[in-house]
Scaffold this active site. Sequence first.
Site, short mmCIF file in Angstrom:
data_model
loop_
_atom_site.label_atom_id
_atom_site.label_comp_id
_atom_site.label_asym_id
_atom_site.label_seq_id
_atom_site.Cartn_x
_atom_site.Cartn_y
_atom_site.Cartn_z
N PRO A 145 36.02 44.70 39.76
CG PRO A 145 36.78 42.53 40.14
CD PRO A 145 36.89 43.67 39.17
CG HIS B 126 46.33 49.15 41.66
ND1 HIS B 126 45.36 48.19 41.46
CD2 HIS B 126 47.28 48.92 40.73
CE1 HIS B 126 45.72 47.41 40.45
NE2 HIS B 126 46.88 47.84 39.99
C1 DQA Z 1 42.98 47.50 44.12
C2 DQA Z 1 44.02 46.52 44.65
C3 DQA Z 1 43.63 45.08 44.31
O1 DQA Z 1 44.60 44.19 44.85
C4 DQA Z 1 42.29 44.75 44.93
O2 DQA Z 1 41.89 43.45 44.55
C5 DQA Z 1 41.25 45.75 44.63
C6 DQA Z 1 41.59 47.17 44.62
C7 DQA Z 1 43.28 48.95 44.55
O3 DQA Z 1 42.72 49.86 43.93
O4 DQA Z 1 44.03 49.17 45.50
O5 DQA Z 1 40.08 45.41 44.49
O6 DQA Z 1 43.00 47.45 42.70
#
Ligand code: DQA
Length: 160
Positions: free
Chosen positions: A24, A113
């Site tokens: 999301p 991430h």
């Molecule tokens: C994320 C890190 C998550 O904490 C956050 O909710 C995201 C993006 C990242 O790619 O850094 O939506 O997954």
Amino acid sequence: MTVPAPAAPPSPAAGRPVWVLNGPNLGRLGAREPEIYGRAGLDDLRQACLQWGQELGLAVEVRQTDSEAELIGWLHQAADQAIAVVLNPAAFTHYSYGLRDAVVQVPLVIEVHLSNPAAREEFRHNSVISAVAKGTIAGFGVDSYYLALSELARLAAAST
Ligand code: DQA
């Protein structure tokens, strides 16, 4: 006399299939908190992953959804078809046991991430996904995806 059909040229997407699945709010990349997530949009991320896939011999497909149910459905398909997955679960990372139970079923998942959640707010420090992923790459922006794809290519080469 029948003339044999010429051999089909190799498809640019030829290679081991890999799905890059995004959770999301990642459809908002570029507009969303660019100081944290960078200025590249989801389309830029998709193009970069497709390009890297070609270079690495992987048939990459990039998807994004805001729906937990849809993301779980894609993981079920990946499990059934034994497709390796690069997964950015976004906020689901931190609380979705449903997603975790789906990840367990897929033979090979690398969690990625863009940011480094461990260096951010406390609620982001815990991932319910990390323990069931092959590994986690975080904090390198879009390059986190490149690192995951190159590791998948290395693992695929090592297993053939
Ligand atoms: C994320 C890190 C998550 O904490 C956050 O909710 C995201 C993006 C990242 O790619 O850094 O939506 O997954």
